[in-house]
Motif scaffolding. Structure first.
Motif, short mmCIF file in Angstrom:
data_model
loop_
_atom_site.label_atom_id
_atom_site.label_comp_id
_atom_site.label_asym_id
_atom_site.label_seq_id
_atom_site.Cartn_x
_atom_site.Cartn_y
_atom_site.Cartn_z
N ALA A 71 12.30 1.13 4.55
CA ALA A 71 13.67 1.17 5.55
C ALA A 71 14.37 -0.11 5.48
CB ALA A 71 12.80 1.11 7.07
N ASN B 43 6.10 1.09 11.72
CA ASN B 43 7.37 1.87 12.27
C ASN B 43 7.35 2.04 13.92
OD1 ASN B 43 4.76 3.26 12.75
ND2 ASN B 43 5.71 5.39 12.13
N CYS C 119 9.57 -0.56 15.01
CA CYS C 119 11.08 -0.05 14.97
C CYS C 119 11.53 0.26 16.13
CB CYS C 119 11.24 0.77 13.90
SG CYS C 119 11.10 0.37 12.22
N ASN D 76 12.58 8.69 5.27
CA ASN D 76 11.88 7.91 6.29
C ASN D 76 12.53 6.70 6.73
OD1 ASN D 76 9.77 9.47 6.02
ND2 ASN D 76 8.39 8.13 4.55
N ASP E 206 13.30 5.59 10.51
CA ASP E 206 13.30 4.35 11.06
C ASP E 206 14.31 3.54 11.77
OD1 ASP E 206 10.31 4.36 10.36
OD2 ASP E 206 10.62 3.04 8.57
#
Length: 312
Positions: free
Chosen positions: A53, A214, A217, A263, A267
């Motif tokens: 990310a 995550n 996030c 991904n 995120d």
């Protein structure tokens, strides 16, 4: 080598550094500094750079150096633990990043297995042994995510990481009950970092040391509160996890399955839903990102499903 000499105290809720990307594809370093300060103020267990990310695969070496210097200087001033990701698909560039991270004295450095052509197991051991030499005593964490060219089983991870004494932790995807049994049988000497939205399950199993998360996030402070709760009330933490997973499955994962977003895009969408910092949803070209308007509509859903995270 025994568990007592290998396993490292690195643990808990680690927040990822997300790059604020401007419309001209430049990194907004002023916003990045603000983001680091927000994560420090949230008192997460630690901050790490250059995961997927963090778009490690899409930055210049000069940008890499500037990001790590900014992270390390601010974290040292605040006594905040930090991990640097030296990840890069090219093994020589990765060793260069690793070498330049060493003087910054992070708690650990994260690496991947070189990724253009999958390594054989002897080649993987070879690489990690060379990385251990370059790390000069700083612990290494191997990042072996589901999108790696070669995803290793717990037994394979033990075979590859075992001969490399600097590798003290592994960031990986978990699995079913059999996976947890295999991890317990093969990887107890390593600090394992499971997906953030499975941290309560991993904690209850005794396998997980933490997560490069995550969930952080969405809300760094909310994720930290949830992580702390696992130490005192695991059943409530597991109930919250069930709602986190439902939110992910119903409202976030479809962006990947139906529309092909990465991904990293997901995120950044989570961070925009949380609305806690100046990150935005934009990824660097050529990667597509989710329009920020989706974050606005999903914020109310997240607040209803996950009040513990959204209103910590």
């Amino acid at each position: 080598m025994t568990m007592q000499t290998r396993r490292h105290p690195i643990a808990g809720n680690w927040a990822t550094l997300l790059l604020p990307i401007a419309a001209d594809d430049s990194i907004g370093f002023d916003k990045l500094g603000e983001e680091i300060d927000i994560l420090i103020a949230a008192r997460v267990d630690g901050i790490y750079s250059n995961g997927t990310a963090g778009e490690f695969h899409n930055q210049t070496e000069a940008e890499y150096d500037r990001i790590q210097e900014m992270l390390s200087s601010r974290c040292r001033a605040a006594d905040m633990p930090f991990v640097i990701g030296a990840c890069q698909p090219d093994p020589h560039l990765m060793l260069g990043r690793l070498r330049r991270a060493v003087p910054l004295k992070p708690m650990a450095i994260q690496v991947i297995l070189p990724d253009w052509w999958p390594l054989t197991y002897p080649e993987a051991v070879d690489f990690l042994q060379r990385a251990s030499d370059v790390a000069d005593g700083i612990p290494l964490i191997l990042y072996n995510p589901p999108h790696a060219k070669r995803v290793l089983t717990p037994a394979e991870l033990a075979d590859v990481c075992g001969p490399c004494p600097s590798v003290v932790g592994i960031k990986l995807a978990d699995g079913d009950d059999q996976w947890y049994a295999d991890a317990r049988a093969n990887l107890e000497e390593f600090s394992l970092f499971v997906p953030g939205h499975h941290l309560a399950r991993g904690t209850k199993s005794g396998i997980a040391a933490g997560a490069f998360s995550n969930v952080a996030c969405i809300s760094p402070r909310g994720a930290q509160n949830w992580t702390d709760l696992m130490r005192t009330d695991i059943d409530t933490a597991l109930e919250i996890e069930s709602r986190i997973c439902a939110f992910m499955d119903d409202h976030i994962v479809p962006f990947r399955r139906a529309q092909g977003y990465s991904n990293a895009a997901l995120d950044k969408l989570l961070a925009a839903i949380g609305g806690w910092g100046p990150v935005g949803t934009r990824l660097r070209w050529p990667y597509r990102f989710v329009d920020a308007e989706h974050a606005v509509s999903l914020r109310a859903v997240a607040q209803a499903m996950l009040p513990e995270l959204m209103n910590p």
